[in-house]
Each structure stands twice: as C-alpha cells, then as structure tokens.
Design an enzyme around this catalytic site. Structure first.
Site, short mmCIF file in Angstrom:
data_model
loop_
_atom_site.label_atom_id
_atom_site.label_comp_id
_atom_site.label_asym_id
_atom_site.label_seq_id
_atom_site.Cartn_x
_atom_site.Cartn_y
_atom_site.Cartn_z
N ASP A 7 -12.43 -11.65 -14.11
CA ASP A 7 -11.77 -10.74 -14.27
C ASP A 7 -11.47 -10.15 -12.87
O ASP A 7 -12.66 -9.10 -12.35
CB ASP A 7 -12.45 -9.33 -15.28
CG ASP A 7 -11.19 -8.33 -15.72
OD1 ASP A 7 -10.39 -8.18 -15.12
OD2 ASP A 7 -11.60 -7.93 -16.80
N ASP A 63 -6.55 -7.57 -13.23
CA ASP A 63 -6.69 -6.03 -13.95
C ASP A 63 -5.17 -5.37 -13.48
O ASP A 63 -4.77 -5.57 -12.41
CB ASP A 63 -7.83 -5.35 -13.53
CG ASP A 63 -8.08 -3.92 -14.29
OD1 ASP A 63 -8.07 -4.03 -15.44
OD2 ASP A 63 -8.04 -2.90 -13.61
N GLU A 73 -2.74 -8.13 -16.56
CA GLU A 73 -2.57 -7.22 -17.41
C GLU A 73 -1.65 -6.11 -16.92
O GLU A 73 -1.63 -5.55 -15.93
CB GLU A 73 -3.94 -6.26 -17.50
CG GLU A 73 -4.09 -5.01 -18.38
CD GLU A 73 -5.19 -3.97 -18.17
OE1 GLU A 73 -5.33 -3.28 -19.20
OE2 GLU A 73 -5.36 -3.84 -17.09
N HIS A 76 -11.45 -4.31 -24.58
CA HIS A 76 -12.39 -3.33 -24.36
C HIS A 76 -11.73 -1.94 -24.28
O HIS A 76 -12.48 -0.88 -23.82
CB HIS A 76 -13.36 -3.58 -23.54
CG HIS A 76 -12.40 -3.87 -21.98
ND1 HIS A 76 -11.65 -5.03 -21.64
CD2 HIS A 76 -12.52 -2.94 -20.90
CE1 HIS A 76 -10.84 -4.62 -20.68
NE2 HIS A 76 -11.50 -3.35 -20.13
N ASP A 77 -10.51 -1.73 -24.24
CA ASP A 77 -9.73 -0.44 -24.10
C ASP A 77 -9.16 -0.06 -25.47
O ASP A 77 -8.49 1.35 -25.29
CB ASP A 77 -8.51 -0.38 -22.97
CG ASP A 77 -9.12 -0.78 -21.57
OD1 ASP A 77 -10.39 -0.69 -21.30
OD2 ASP A 77 -8.41 -1.34 -20.78
O1 TEU Z 1 -7.37 -0.71 -18.12
C1 TEU Z 1 -5.67 -0.44 -17.59
C2 TEU Z 1 -5.06 0.70 -18.38
O2 TEU Z 1 -4.25 1.37 -17.77
C3 TEU Z 1 -5.69 1.04 -19.78
O3 TEU Z 1 -5.88 -0.01 -20.69
C4 TEU Z 1 -6.27 2.34 -19.74
O4 TEU Z 1 -7.57 1.91 -20.25
C5 TEU Z 1 -5.71 3.00 -20.80
O5 TEU Z 1 -4.41 3.07 -20.52
C6 TEU Z 1 -6.22 4.50 -20.94
O6 TEU Z 1 -5.83 5.09 -22.05
C7 TEU Z 1 -7.80 -1.69 -17.07
C8 TEU Z 1 -9.15 -2.05 -17.59
O7 TEU Z 1 -9.02 -2.95 -18.78
C9 TEU Z 1 -9.89 -0.77 -17.82
O8 TEU Z 1 -11.16 -0.92 -18.56
C10 TEU Z 1 -10.09 0.05 -16.53
O9 TEU Z 1 -10.74 1.14 -16.79
C11 TEU Z 1 -8.68 0.15 -15.94
O10 TEU Z 1 -8.03 -1.09 -15.84
C12 TEU Z 1 -8.92 0.56 -14.47
O11 TEU Z 1 -9.34 -0.61 -13.70
#
Ligand code: TEU
Length: 560
Positions: free
Chosen positions: A100, A207, A257, A331-332
């Site tokens: 990642d 990411d 992503e 994980h989000d």
């Molecule tokens: O996530 C990006 C992102 O915009 C979302 O999934 C975010 O967590 C959500 O919109 C908030 O409501 C990525 C990663 O997967 C995440 O874990 C990180 O926190 C983020 O980037 C920053 O690196």
C-alpha cells in the site's frame, strides 16, 4: 478489451489490515509474523493476492496512512526480516503481495517535512506551503488560503507560525500533502516503488491516488468542500503514467483508490491502452445510505440507486475497456452485512452475508475480500465512544455535537459510520480475545466472536466461510465469470438487483433480493431451463414462471 479480463478476471484479492489481523508477539497489535502464521488459512480460502495495509514507520495518527519512512518497517509490526520471511512464505503458498503506497501525503514526522519546517527551501518545495498574511500570528493566523474542508473534519490547512505559512492537508493535520508538480517529489516516489519492487512483491495499491494533482490556483469552493478542484486533478493521468513507466510496474497488478471519481477517469486509469493501473476502487455504491451525500447523516440504503450505480460502472467500464475492483468492504467502511442487510438473527445474518458476497463475486472485475468478511464479521456492539480509536470517529463525535446533536444521537451515527466498525480483530476462535492476541487487543472484540469465528466456520461445510470459498472456486472454474460481458436486467421489485453475464453460448443470470420480504424478482420465463449455479437457500429448483425471492435470497442460474 479482453486484456485485463484474461489476466485479472480469475484472481481474488484479500485485504489485510495488519493491526487487526493476527498478533504474534503479544503486544495486542497485529504484525507481519501474524500474517505469515495464517498463510495456510489464506491458501485454503483460495485467494491469489494479499493487499497489505501500510506497515511502514509511522507515528500511527492514522494507523499507518501517515508514513514517516517509506523504506522501513514500523517496529510494532515487525522487522524487515519478518517482511522478507512473509514474502518468501507467501510465494511458497502461491500468494502474491500487494503493498500500500501512500503517496498523496507524508506524515509530518517524515524527514522531508521536518526539513521543510526547519526552513530548507528544497523540502518546502516538497509540500503545498502557501504564505500567510504578513501580520499573521499563532493566535491570529487569519484566513487559510482556501475554505477547503479536511476529509477528517475542520480546515484542510494548518498554520505554521515559525514559517508564517500554511500547508495543505486533505486528511489529518499530521498528513501533509506532497507537491506532485515538483519533479523531485515524483522521482523520490518512483524510487520507493522500485525499492519494494526489487524485494519481489507482486503489485501495489495506491492510496487516494486520484487526489495527487492539485490545481495551479488556490480558490474557495462555494459549492462544496473543495474536492471538485483536486479530485482527478489537472495532471493526474500524466503523473500516474510517469510513475508506472519510471518504476517499471506496467505489467504488475496495481489498484488505485479513487475518491469521488468518474467513470471516464476510471477508464483512463485502468484501460491498458493508457498504461496507468490495472484496476480502480470507486466508492459511489458505498454512499447510497448517506443522506444528501453526507456520511454523517443516516438513511436506509437506496437499492434502486445502488442498482443504477452498479449498472453504470459495470456496463460502461466494460464498453470502454476499463476494469473494476469489486468490493463492499475495506478498513474505512462499516461491515456490509450490518449495513445492507439484517444481522439480527443467525438465519438473516447468514443469508445477508452470502447474498452480498454473491452479488459482487459474479460481476465483471476483480473481487476483493476484506479480512473477516469471509466469516460474516459484523459491526461491533460497542457501548461508549471510549471504545472507538479512529481519529475520524473521534473528531466527528465532537463535530456532530457542536452541530447540535445530542451525545446519544452523535454516538448512534458514529457507531453506524465509524471506520472502526471494520477494524476490530479478526475472529479466529471463541476465546475471549478471539485468538487474535495473548494480551489485550488494541481495540475491542465483538461479542459475536463466540459463534462467528474461523475455527467454527472452516470446519463447517454450510458456513459463510465455506460459501465464500465456493465463490472463489467458481471464479476460477467459470470463464463466463472471468471474462463474460455484463448487462443489468429489468426487475419486478425495488429491492432486487439482477444482471446477466455472457460468454459465447454460456449465460449466467444473478438475482439478489436486498430486503427482508418475499418479492417478485424477474418476469416469467427469465430463468426457465436454467441450472442453479449459486443459491443461499437449500431448496432451490429450476423455475419456469416468475422468479420470486425470499428474504435476502440470491440465486444464480446458468445455461451452457
Ligand atoms: O482513504 C481515503 C478516503 O478518502 C476515505 O476512505 C476516508 O477514510 C473517508 O472518506 C473518510 O470518511 C485512504 C485510506 O484508505 C484511509 O485509511 C486513510 O485514512 C486515507 O486514505 C488517508 O491516507
């Protein structure tokens, strides 16, 4: 167009959130050796690649998405030797690793940022610093360069008194956005990819990679939170092509992503002709339960909207040679069965979990399974905000109350929307820490681990786990699932989503009931003479008349 289908249509990726997967050294936090210990389990499940979330040196303000050193292993997750061992062992199990890469921003603890803070012009130019007004002070910094809102709440700009400058952070203030317009930054990141490529990994996840290219002029957003200015930004395709070309990863497996993206952009990100990435995560289907697009306002999932989004992304990406990553969960995101179905009884929990799995595993693209999804893990039954750990959840619990919600309402919203809903430890067995650790886990274990766990499910041919194993096998044995065309079908109920896949003379029809009612799904004759390919109820037969579905029922029929 067949290109991606040939290479990726028969693959399944499993996402590991290291911190919550398996602890091997008894500190309550998952680690790399924990993954190595579980490779037999993953091989038995049948997955091809592991996407491993960031395990690089990091102060962990955002659980590793705040990287302080891209080339070193964070001690709480292990050592470089542990990584090398995992890499060797995974290969011996026929499993590839995808790492990642968090390249939109670094931690403010990264050496580059620390040098910038010390005033070094070379490193100031690595980030998005903007001068503050000449009379700005720590107490009175004035207005930030734009009114943009951080994804984690509050302003996207932080004032640094010693420099009299603001820096941009689309995420936490400890995650400073890099300046991709600076060729030195781009060269540094190419070097990072080369470093891990040289270690023999199979691929990468990038990411929020569609946010890397910021506009040339800073302007306020009077319509939204600023995202329309930096999402799929002006040079994003050019920068991605350069990264892929210079680091030599065009034929590796890569996924980006893509936050708030569009189909047109994702065609460019993923069609092999453009030499960017193998596939893209898009999130529109995971916003159908956001009231007015607001993650922090609850509504029931809008299934007709979900159907329309799946239809557009499946059909249009196919027509234009793009390739989708298929997923409900990461994980989000909250656990999908808690979100889109009914987990209140053992029966409805099982049907819901199996319905969701089937719905996306038979689509065109590459399916991703987020750890524990194959067990039917649900959102936890936390009772207080103190049980949550995530920076975003904690921020929004306060923000919602500042906006006038009661503490109870704020808690209810956070408990349904928290990223921690999916970050609880993987439920390996029925013991008090679910077999995750020998000490106290960093975040609580849901009470349903006494029945929803790997030990019970792997041994049970009728479990959710065995059902997922079956879905993976099916993808590996059915060319129509790997490569077939896709078309969405007219349905008889708002609660139903149905599509067909076709390849040569083979046809598969999938019908999903996203409700707790008996419903009419497809018109008379729609599945006549079809053979049952997948079902989540035991007594399913051929159907000549109208196809009706029971609560959370899914059926797939095949014609050969
Ligand atoms: O996530 C990006 C992102 O915009 C979302 O999934 C975010 O967590 C959500 O919109 C908030 O409501 C990525 C990663 O997967 C995440 O874990 C990180 O926190 C983020 O980037 C920053 O690196």
């Amino acid at each position: 167009m067949a290109n991606r289908a040939r290479t990726l249509g028969n693959k399944v990726v499993y996402q590991i959130y290291v911190r919550s997967f398996q602890d091997s050294d008894g500190d309550g936090i998952g680690d790399l050796r924990g993954i190595t210990h579980r490779l037999d389990y993953l091989e038995h499940l049948g997955v091809d690649y592991l996407w491993i979330t960031p395990f690089f040196v990091s102060p962990q303000n955002d659980n590793g998405y705040d990287v302080a050193d891209y080339r070193a292993v964070e001690p709480m997750f292990g050592t470089m030797d542990d990584f090398d061992e995992l890499s060797r062992e995974a290969e011996a199990h026929g499993i590839g690793l995808m790492l990642d890469m968090v390249f939109n921003h670094t931690s403010t603890s990264h050496e580059w940022f620390r040098r910038a803070l010390a005033g070094d012009p070379r490193y100031l130019a690595y980030y998005k610093f903007v001068d503050a007004a000449p009379d700005a002070t720590a107490e009175n910094p004035g207005v930030p360069p734009t009114n943009w809102v951080s994804k984690f709440g509050g302003s996207a700009w932080e004032y640094v008194p010693s420099l009299n400058k603001w820096y941009l952070h689309l995420f936490d203030k400890s995650q400073a956005d890099l300046d991709w317009d600076n060729p030195e930054v781009r060269a540094e990141l190419v070097d990072v990819v080369r470093f891990w490529k040289a270690k023999g990994v199979s691929g990468f996840r990038f990411d929020v990679v569609n946010l890397i290219s910021k506009p040339a002029v800073w302007e306020d957003d009077h319509e939204g939170d600023g995202r329309r200015f930096y999402t799929d930004g002006p040079h994003v395709h050019e920068y991605l092509q350069e990264l892929v070309r210079e680091s030599g990863i065009d034929d590796m497996v890569t996924v980006g992503e893509m936050s708030s993206t569009s189909i047109d952009n994702c065609v460019r990100y993923t069609n092999p002709d453009f030499h960017e990435l193998s596939m893209a995560f898009s999130f529109h289907h995971l916003k159908v339960d956001y009231l007015n697009g607001d993650k922090w306002a609850l509504k029931d999932p809008d299934i007709p909207e979900l159907r329309a989004i799946f239809r557009d992304w499946q059909e249009q990406m196919t027509e234009q040679g793009g390739w989708n990553a298929l997923f409900w969960s990461n994980h989000d995101q909250p656990r999908p069965n808690s979100r889109f179905g009914d987990v209140s009884t053992p029966d409805s929990w099982r049907r819901t979990s199996e319905l969701l799995g089937t719905c996306i595993h038979l689509m065109r693209g590459t399916p991703y399974i987020y750890q524990g999804e194959e067990l039917g893990m649900t959102n936890p039954d936390f009772r207080s905000i103190d049980e949550y750990r995530d920076v975003e959840s904690k921020n929004y619990y306060e923000i919602l109350q500042e906006e006038g919600k009661s503490a109870e309402e704020a808690f209810r919203i956070v408990s349904e929307r928290s990223r921690d809903d999916s970050r609880t430890p993987v439920q390996w067995d029925a013991t008090p820490t679910a077999g995750f650790t020998t000490s106290t886990p960093w975040i609580g274990v849901p009470s349903n681990h006494v029945t929803v766990n790997a030990e019970a499910e792997v041994a049970d041919p009728s479990s959710v786990w065995s059902f997922y194993q079956g879905l993976i096998r099916l993808r590996k044995t059915e060319p129509v699932i790997q490569e077939g065309d896709v078309r969405f079908l007219p349905v008889l109920s708002d609660a139903v989503i149905a599509y067909e896949r076709t390849l040569g003379s083979t046809r598969v029809v999938v019908a999903c009931n996203f409700s707790g009612d008996d419903v009419a799904a497809l018109a008379a004759g729609a599945v006549a003479d079809g053979e049952v390919l997948v079902a989540n109820y035991a007594d399913v037969a051929a159907e000549r008349g109208e196809l009706r579905l029971r609560p959370y029922e899914v059926r797939a029929y095949v014609w050969r």
